[in-house]
Write a protein that holds these residues in place. Sequence first.
Motif, PDB file in Angstrom:
ATOM      1  N   GLY A   1     147.992 -36.068 -12.280  1.00  0.00           N
ATOM      2  CA  GLY A   1     149.181 -36.817 -12.649  1.00  0.00           C
ATOM      3  C   GLY A   1     148.826 -38.283 -12.448  1.00  0.00           C
ATOM      4  O   GLY A   1     147.718 -38.709 -12.766  1.00  0.00           O
ATOM      5  N   THR A   2     149.725 -39.047 -11.875  1.00  0.00           N
ATOM      6  CA  THR A   2     149.404 -40.437 -11.549  1.00  0.00           C
ATOM      7  C   THR A   2     148.445 -40.431 -10.363  1.00  0.00           C
ATOM      8  O   THR A   2     148.693 -39.779  -9.351  1.00  0.00           O
TER       9      THR A   2
ATOM     10  N   GLY B   1     143.533 -33.777 -16.092  1.00  0.00           N
ATOM     11  CA  GLY B   1     144.915 -33.372 -15.863  1.00  0.00           C
ATOM     12  C   GLY B   1     145.187 -32.808 -14.484  1.00  0.00           C
ATOM     13  O   GLY B   1     146.191 -32.128 -14.275  1.00  0.00           O
TER      14      GLY B   1
ATOM     15  N   ARG C   1     141.732 -37.147 -13.055  1.00  0.00           N
ATOM     16  CA  ARG C   1     142.924 -37.577 -13.803  1.00  0.00           C
ATOM     17  C   ARG C   1     142.775 -37.229 -15.273  1.00  0.00           C
ATOM     18  O   ARG C   1     143.699 -36.711 -15.901  1.00  0.00           O
TER      19      ARG C   1
ATOM     20  N   ARG D   1     150.797 -30.946  -5.273  1.00  0.00           N
ATOM     21  CA  ARG D   1     150.079 -30.083  -6.221  1.00  0.00           C
ATOM     22  C   ARG D   1     148.724 -29.718  -5.623  1.00  0.00           C
ATOM     23  O   ARG D   1     148.008 -30.588  -5.134  1.00  0.00           O
TER      24      ARG D   1
ATOM     25  N   ARG E   1     145.754 -31.622  -7.230  1.00  0.00           N
ATOM     26  CA  ARG E   1     145.596 -33.011  -6.788  1.00  0.00           C
ATOM     27  C   ARG E   1     144.988 -33.049  -5.393  1.00  0.00           C
ATOM     28  O   ARG E   1     144.084 -33.843  -5.120  1.00  0.00           O
TER      29      ARG E   1
ATOM     30  N   ARG F   1     149.739 -44.840  -7.359  1.00  0.00           N
ATOM     31  CA  ARG F   1     151.027 -44.587  -6.704  1.00  0.00           C
ATOM     32  C   ARG F   1     151.197 -45.480  -5.480  1.00  0.00           C
ATOM     33  O   ARG F   1     152.281 -46.000  -5.227  1.00  0.00           O
TER      34      ARG F   1
END
Length: 166
Positions: free
Chosen positions: A36-37, A33, A30, A125, A128, A42
């Motif tokens: 994201g969340t 980058g 995280r 993504r 991720r 989430r």
Amino acid sequence: MSRAILRVVAGAVAGGVATVPMSAVVWGARGAGLLGTAPPRRLTDRALQAIGVDLPEPARRAATAVDHAVFGAVAGGAWGVIDPLVPAAVPRWLAGAGYGLAVWASAYLGWVPAVRAMPSAEDDRRDRAVSMVVAHLVYGVVLGEVARRLRAATAGADHADGVPVR
């Protein structure tokens, strides 16, 4: 206490322990980058939304940490049931890594998109998805090894259930 219950408890403890280095991977990804969340956030936000609860930010962070630790412990408890079924020749860290990947697949290709918390890993993504695979590998390796050591400690020797502790 029966051996089966001890295996589940040891797995749950190992799962809670394994969630710590896994979380470090998630926080690192995280911070870089790549996420994201973070998925645990989430999922917590989705659960709170589903039950109509709006928490202030500090409480949301705490709820996310608790949710993630509890899920890690529950998945570890399930490992306690599965582990004796894995052939003794397979190192526990390797079996744990496979289990971590199975947990990832069941979540990010299964129930997480089904509850609409995030897209499927196939549609998400790439950074991720890769980060979460790595985090789950770390979880599984640590889970397998910590569970093995706990089983050895509770057996009081180098054997558990009459089988050499692997």
